[in-house]
Design a protein around this motif. Structure first.
Motif, PDB file in Angstrom:
ATOM      1  N   GLU A 111       0.622  -1.189  -0.172  1.00  0.00           N
ATOM      2  CA  GLU A 111       0.263  -0.004  -0.093  1.00  0.00           C
ATOM      3  C   GLU A 111       0.452   1.325   0.121  1.00  0.00           C
ATOM      4  N   LEU A 112       2.615   0.767   0.351  1.00  0.00           N
ATOM      5  CA  LEU A 112       3.037   2.068   0.568  1.00  0.00           C
ATOM      6  C   LEU A 112       3.131   2.395  -0.795  1.00  0.00           C
ATOM      7  N   LEU A 117       0.034   4.231  -2.575  1.00  0.00           N
ATOM      8  CA  LEU A 117       0.452   5.579  -2.209  1.00  0.00           C
ATOM      9  C   LEU A 117       1.716   6.675  -2.688  1.00  0.00           C
ATOM     10  N   GLN A 118       2.635   6.175  -3.224  1.00  0.00           N
ATOM     11  CA  GLN A 118       3.971   6.804  -4.151  1.00  0.00           C
ATOM     12  C   GLN A 118       3.117   6.954  -5.343  1.00  0.00           C
ATOM     13  N   ARG A 156       0.817   9.368  -5.381  1.00  0.00           N
ATOM     14  CA  ARG A 156       1.508  11.065  -5.493  1.00  0.00           C
ATOM     15  C   ARG A 156       2.217  11.664  -6.701  1.00  0.00           C
ATOM     16  N   PHE A 161      -4.766  11.335  -0.564  1.00  0.00           N
ATOM     17  CA  PHE A 161      -4.112  11.863   0.906  1.00  0.00           C
ATOM     18  C   PHE A 161      -2.707  11.173   1.822  1.00  0.00           C
ATOM     19  N   SER A 162      -1.659  11.350   1.024  1.00  0.00           N
ATOM     20  CA  SER A 162      -0.723  12.176   0.866  1.00  0.00           C
ATOM     21  C   SER A 162       0.045  13.442   0.487  1.00  0.00           C
ATOM     22  N   ARG A 163       1.269  14.231   1.808  1.00  0.00           N
ATOM     23  CA  ARG A 163       1.491  15.354   1.445  1.00  0.00           C
ATOM     24  C   ARG A 163       2.038  15.416  -0.095  1.00  0.00           C
TER      25      ARG A 163
END
Lengths: 1167, 159
Positions: free
Chosen positions: A383-384, A387-388, A391, A407-409
């Motif tokens: 999942e990490l 997330l990339q 982004r 969700f990620s900054r």
């Protein structure tokens, strides 16, 4: 600096190394490794460390390097911990001359080395033992070696006996235990020394010239040594300590020992994370040029290797995940030194490569819990990586900058990037190809979902499903997105996670406008649920997407109801809180001037707009699964509470429970269960909120009604019948059809008995046509097969139409329990006395009922026949008798036969239950207030009275005794005189039972009477009995008279019967002398007499002894003998009579002769 | 308090796994989904660990910590993931404060007005009913966050 093995050096004297034995011994020694179960007792650690297996390298002694001179600290394992010298020596002479010297040479080198242990092994032949006996006096070679070289207490010499199989552990056991002991002690002293060094260096941290890298290398050497010793935990601790002090050093901001924070080399972003060989880390560290970035990766990789060896790959993944997250965050501050998308690419590649590395370490036979943990960690790290992509997608505008993608900054786009590009092949392709990106995104999400599912992390998987649906939505693949969005809310609803549930629904609703897959059913269903959760909590979170919620809701409602109009079929929505119905009255009222009931319900419309309700149906359920439906007309339901009146056309009184409500709006059917659902926590709330109440529908005296009961007159001799009572009530009945059925009995509706004309009976039921109002019709229907039941259930289905409302067919279905047994039990006892018969009838009530018996009659079945004369002699008082289970009543009849009786007799009992009387009295009681009559709760409350009957309340006793009725709560009693008047029109029930005239074949009457004198059998005349004294014998005559008067047999009177009589001995009262027992031949009407002597044994009123008579043979021919034996009854004439026996009055004299020759006279009575 | 930790969000979850309060301090409305997801997914990890106080999981830029009260109300704390060492003691301290906030809010006797009579035993029934109206509780949670150095916008003024 890879971890290496523990070294063990060996050497031997030339005699051995040149012999062929040497190879054998060497291979035997090698076979003993790895060492097993070593215990390391360390001075600095609290617990004993156990090393399960330890790999050992055998190195020749000559190859061992001398004391190190390198600046770089070597690991402890670089030098052997243990040295072995193997010698052979034939005898003491040889030892003295050469071998000792050889050993000494070796020993002098070994013993100077620090932290090393040694052992001298003497190889001996087993056959050399006996010869050595001679040399014992001077000691063996081994003893000599021991004496020469053992300097302290520890025995460093051992003997190896040659065997055929040199690799057998038995041969080496002693040596190996010494080796283990030596290795651990050498290791311990080495560790202690190295730890001291480290401590010393650490203490100098604040001094100028201190270098972290030097410290690191020193401490790491210890860690690698631990690893070599298979002490993985200890090794890991070293790295963790290093990590901590590294963090501390960084915090001090004196990172002069490192290069830049990050010094990206071209392929940095795609290199495997957990490889310690991808860069010359050690050289970089020693050269003080390693970047912080590389340094941290190196520590992580080393730790990961250790964890991998420990078999906990899930820990690696968690560690990597945490590490990537943190270091990724740190890297952001150095963004301008990195190529564009470097962090994403690095995190992505590292995450995937870490999984790959862990897959290798993952043991195949891992436990299921281990697999679960690993899957969870794998899911997280995937999942990490995903997330990339989120982004990256947002940067590249492949994805919208909205949740769930944002969700990620994100990085500040104003900061520049360094030149260079990312090198991960996947991501490079993504930069150019959006579709490739999407596929990668989906693939990665699915992999992560798979892992989460394997780990049992359903909620994580749901989240990813949600993001996949969002992706579909973004790519305008509405159908598949909608499918996911419609399935997701249910998962969130299970825990009432209303916010996420509504969010998912909103997504679905918002877009189902665009994707109408069907006629909008799914949309309406989904929107209704959404509205439902919106009305229950208008401040539902996560609806921030909607700018103007009120307008949105209003539009949605309109759209929902518009769509629902056009649905092809009805859509049922269950228990939706948008509309809630509550019953506000506990007792519906009878409709005025119509059969049926009205009830008012409260509808709570929680939507902000009015609704056009087609109909509202309220279902009530009664006992025996009878349901009533209340319906309303079409109406408009305003927002908020409003009242609606419902009508039920079935006039069926009773107690009911609310069951369900059905509201129709177009094709939308909103149902609401009013029944409490068990076993759900939520239902506790619902039930207590709505306060489910029992509804009582009152009796409408003017409504159509049907009763089924037992007829008033029951004759057991004739067939069983049911009485059906139909009252038309206020309406003229146009036509009606009744069907009666029962599972207990078979009712024949084709033959009915009635006086009323408009009835027609057929197999299908009973039909009525054009029956005037206020009419009561009764008819009897026969039934069969009660099979001993006391009560039966009768199901009545009735359909009828009124003249006033010809279009409305009312249907009634009711189940009646009809008692078919009688409340009275009758017991008969017959007493024959000569030509008279006394029949005693005992009447008792069954079940706790009080019954008033008016009269009991016994008469011939055919009353005209005068074959018997019957007169009542007891129990026949003028007034009635009340019986209860505790108080039965007895009636006795005297029956005399006039001539031959052919028919049986019949007992008729006129009775009524007290309950009926009281019901009747209450019904007819003069009412002061007419309103009270209307509101009186009908016959049901009498039931309550009846249940009180059991306890026999005081008012009941009063009523039985005096006829006055003073019920609890009444002010004035109902007086007995008035009551009698009222009750006179109640009538009586009759209950007739046929009884046969009893018969007895032989009737023997016995008697004993005192004879006139001992020589006569003539009875002493009454009054001349004279005095009888106790102890005085007298003559009595026993006579037995036999009669066939009550015999039903024709020839009974003509035959002789052999009989036996026996006088009962009453040993306390009488002394009997004479013929106590005798046989005699009897004929009808003959008397057999026998004289006996009786003597009373005591004085007082003493009954005569009893005489029993039994039949010995009937005198019939065997062929004529009937199957039933002859019956004989015996009674004693004047059996209750007693004789008065007087006490004997007398005196006793004793004459005593005092002179010589004394004698005593016997006593003699006087008189 | 522990100003070194940057608290991003707090979630209270009932023993029946229903959300009691989800609070986040980013001030951005669209972050709601993220924090609801965090609280919801944490339940999976709670289930794995049975009773555990500590890091539930970390993801990208945040770390999620969990805490179970003796009455099995779960509290989820989301903090920003930084390079600084997170000390368990600091996290525990915040959790204790959050737990106290919950108890103080629950002690409000007026909460019971809405509740059905027969649900006395289940204290969470009260909360689920009045979850959004429960201002007092939100205020207390915000106070805890403020004490941790979070800039919490005053209630009702979030943008």
């Amino acid at each position: 600096m890879q971890a290496n093995k523990v070294q063990l050096s060996y050497a031997s004297n030339p005699q051995l190394s040149t012999s062929e034995l040497w190879n054998q011994i060497k291979s035997g020694l090698e076979a003993q490794f790895p060492l097993r179960t070593l215990h390391w007792r360390s001075g600095t650690r609290t617990s004993i460390r156990t090393i399960q297996t330890l790999e050992v390298d055998l190195v020749p002694f000559e190859g061992v390097k001398g004391e190190g001179v390198s600046q770089i600290p070597l690991t402890l394992l670089d030098k052997p911990f243990f040295n072995v010298f193997i010698v052979t020596c034939e005898d003491n002479e040889a030892y003295k001359s050469t071998v000792k010297k050889q050993i000494k040479e070796w020993h002098s080198t070994v013993s100077t080395r620090k932290n090393q242990e040694w052992l001298i092994i003497l190889v001996s032949r087993p056959d050399s033992r006996p010869t050595s006996g001679l040399l014992k006096m001077r000691g063996t070679v081994l003893d000599r070696i021991k004496a020469d070289f053992n300097i302290d207490k520890r025995d460093r010499c051992s003997q190896l006996t040659l065997q055929e199989d040199m690799s057998s552990p038995r041969a080496w056991a002693d040596i190996m235990s010494k080796v283990k002991e030596g290795v651990t002690s050498a290791f311990d002293s080495a560790v202690t020394q190295r730890e001291d060094e480290i401590k010393r260096l650490e203490a100098q941290r604040q001094m100028p010239g201190w270098n972290f890298c030097t410290f690191f290398v020193l401490k790491e050497s210890l860690a690698i040594s631990f690893e070599g010793m298979n002490l993985l935990e200890d090794a890991l601790i070293q790295y963790e300590e290093l990590e901590a002090s590294f963090a501390a050093v960084l915090n001090d901001n004196t990172s002069i020992w490192f290069g830049k924070f990050v010094d990206p080399s071209p392929k940095d972003d795609s290199l495997p994370l957990l490889s310690v060989t991808k860069k010359p880390y050690r050289d970089l560290i020693l050269a003080n040029t390693i970047s912080v970035f590389d340094f941290r990766i190196y520590i992580l990789a080393r730790e990961a290797i250790l964890l991998g060896k420990m078999g906990v790959p899930d820990k690696i993944l968690r560690k990597v995940n945490y590490f990537l997250s943190i270091l990724g965050g740190r890297l952001r501050s150095f963004q301008n030194e990195l190529p564009e998308y470097f962090i994403e690419s690095w995190t992505y590649s590292s995450a995937l490569s870490a999984i790959e590395s862990c897959q290798e370490w993952k043991s195949k036979d891992a436990e299921s819990s281990q697999v679960t943990k690993f899957s969870a960690a794998r899911g997280e790290i995937l999942e990490l990586a995903r997330l990339q992509l989120d982004r990256l997608g947002v940067y590249l505008k492949y994805l919208p900058d909205n949740p769930p993608f944002s969700f990620s900054r994100l990085e500040d786009p104003n900061i520049g990037f360094s030149s260079g590009a990312i090198t991960n092949k996947d991501l490079v392709k993504c930069l150019a190809d959006a579709n490739y990106f999407y596929n990668l995104y989906i693939k990665l999400s699915n992999q992560s979902i798979d892992s989460y599912v394997k780990a049992g992390r359903r909620k994580f998987a749901l989240k990813l499903h949600g993001s996949l649906a969002a992706l579909d939505m973004h790519r305008e693949r509405l159908a598949s997105a909608l499918q996911v969005y419609t399935s997701l809310p249910a998962h969130y609803a299970t825990h009432q996670w209303a916010s996420l549930e509504s969010y998912m629904r909103l997504q679905g609703i918002n877009h189902s406008n665009e994707a109408h897959d069907d006629d909008g059913r799914a949309f309406v269903a989904s929107a209704m649920v959404f509205l439902g959760s919106w009305v229950s909590d208008s401040r539902v979170e996560l609806l921030e997407d909607v700018a103007d919620l009120d307008t949105f809701i209003a539009t949605l409602i309109r759209k929902v109801f518009e769509t629902s109009e056009s649905l092809a079929e009805d859509l049922t929505v269950q228990d939706n809180p948008v509309l809630e119905t509550m019953i506000i009255e506990s007792s519906p009222k009878c409709t005025i001037n119509r059969d049926g009931y009205n009830i008012e319900v409260d509808i709570f419309n929680k939507l902000p707009c009015a609704l056009n309700m087609g109909s509202l149906v309220l279902t009530l359920s009664g006992h025996e699964s009878i349901t009533l439906k209340f319906k309303s007309n079409a109406c408009e339901v305003e927002p908020g509470h409003s009242k609606v009146e419902l009508f039920c056309s079935t006039p069926l009184p009773g107690h009911y429970l609310p069951h369900s409500v059905e509201m129709r709006i177009g094709k939308l059917l909103l149902t609401q269960q009013l029944k409490p659902k068990e076993s759900s926590k939520l239902s506790v709330l619902i039930r207590s909120k709505t306060r489910l109440r029992m509804l009582t529908l009152p009796v409408d005296a003017n409504a159509f009604s049907i009763w089924v009961s037992q007829p008033k007159d029951v004759n057991i001799g004739k067939g069983a019948q049911l009485l059906v009572d139909v009252r038309t009530g206020r309406n003229t009945i146009q036509n009606a059809r009744l069907r009666l059925s029962s599972s207990d009995i078979s009712i024949d509706t084709s033959v009915g008995q009635t006086d009323a004309s408009p009835l027609s009976f057929s197999k299908d039921g009973v039909e009525l046509a054009n029956v005037e109002k206020d009419l009561r019709l009764t008819f009897l229907l026969p039934y069969q097969n009660p099979q001993g039941r006391t009560s039966v259930k009768v199901v009545i289905d009735a359909e009828f139409t009124n003249e006033d409302e010809p279009t409305l067919t009312r249907t009634i279905k009711l189940v009646k329990t009809v008692t078919i047994s009688q409340p009275i039990a009758v017991n008969v006892r017959d007493f024959f006395r000569g030509q008279s018969l006394f029949s005693s009838f005992t009447l008792s009530s069954v079940a706790a009922e009080h019954i008033r018996i008016s009269s009991v009659d016994l008469q011939p079945y055919d009353e005209t026949e005068e074959s018997v004369k019957i007169s009542r002699i007891a129990g026949g008082s003028e007034s009635s008798v009340v019986i209860s289970p505790a108080h039965p009543a007895t009636f006795i009849f005297h029956v005399q036969r006039l001539r031959e009786v052919k028919d049986s007799l019949q007992v008729s009992i006129r009775y009524r239950k007290l309950q009926e009387e009281i019901d009747h009295l209450l019904e007819k009681r003069p009412e002061q207030d007419s309103l009270e009559t209307a509101s009186r709760p009908g016959p049901l409350s009498f039931k309550n009275l009846v249940s009180e009957f059991k306890d026999r309340p005081p008012w009941l006793d009063l009523y039985i005794a005096t006829g006055e009725l003073l019920l609890p709560g009444d002010k004035a009693p109902l007086h007995s005189n008035e009551n009698l008047g009222v009750l006179s029109d109640l009538g009586w029930r009759t209950f007739s039972i046929p009884v046969d005239l009893p018969q007895i074949d032989l009737l023997a009457s016995t008697s004993i009477h005192v004879a006139e004198n001992p020589f006569s059998t003539v009875p002493r005349a009454i009054g001349r009995k004279g005095n009888l004294f106790a102890g005085q014998p007298f003559t009595a005559v026993v006579s037995v008279n036999v009669s066939c008067y009550w015999s039903g047999r024709e020839d009974a009177a003509n035959r002789p019967y052999r009989m036996r009589f026996e006088v009962d001995e009453m040993i306390r009262d009488w002394l009997i002398s004479g013929q106590k027992r005798g046989e005699f031949c009897a004929k009808d009407g003959t008397t057999h007499s026998v004289a006996i002597t009786l003597m009373a044994l005591r004085h007082g009123e003493i009954p005569m002894p009893k005489v029993n008579v039994m039949l010995l043979s009937s005198g019939e021919e065997p062929s004529q003998r009937s199957s039933t034996p002859l019956t004989l009854e015996c009674y004693q004439v004047r059996g209750a009579e007693k004789l008065t026996i007087l006490p004997r009055v007398g005196k006793t004299s004793f004459v005593l002769n005092v002179g010589p020759g004394s004698f005593s006279d016997t006593s003699f009575p006087e008189g | 308090m522990a100003p070194s930790l940057q608290v991003l969000g707090v979630g209270y979850i009932s023993p029946q796994n229903q959300p009691i309060l989800i609070r986040y301090f980013s001030g951005k409305k669209k972050d709601g989904l993220k924090f609801h997801y965090i609280a919801h997914t944490s339940l999976d990890v709670f289930e794995e660990r049975k009773c555990y106080l500590g890091l539930l999981y970390a993801m990208d830029d945040f770390a999620v910590y969990g805490y179970i009260t003796p009455l099995r109300v779960k509290i989820v704390l989301t903090i920003a993931l930084t390079d600084n060492l997170v000390r368990d003691a600091d996290v525990t301290m915040i959790f204790r404060a959050l737990h106290m906030a919950y108890y103080h809010a629950l002690a409000n006797p007026f909460l019971r007005l809405d509740a059905p009579y027969d649900a006395v035993v289940d204290h969470t029934a009260l909360l689920v009913q009045s979850k959004t109206q429960w201002k007092g509780f939100r205020r207390r949670v915000d106070e805890v966050a403020r004490a941790c150095g979070v800039n919490v916008p005053p209630d009702g003024e979030e943008t």
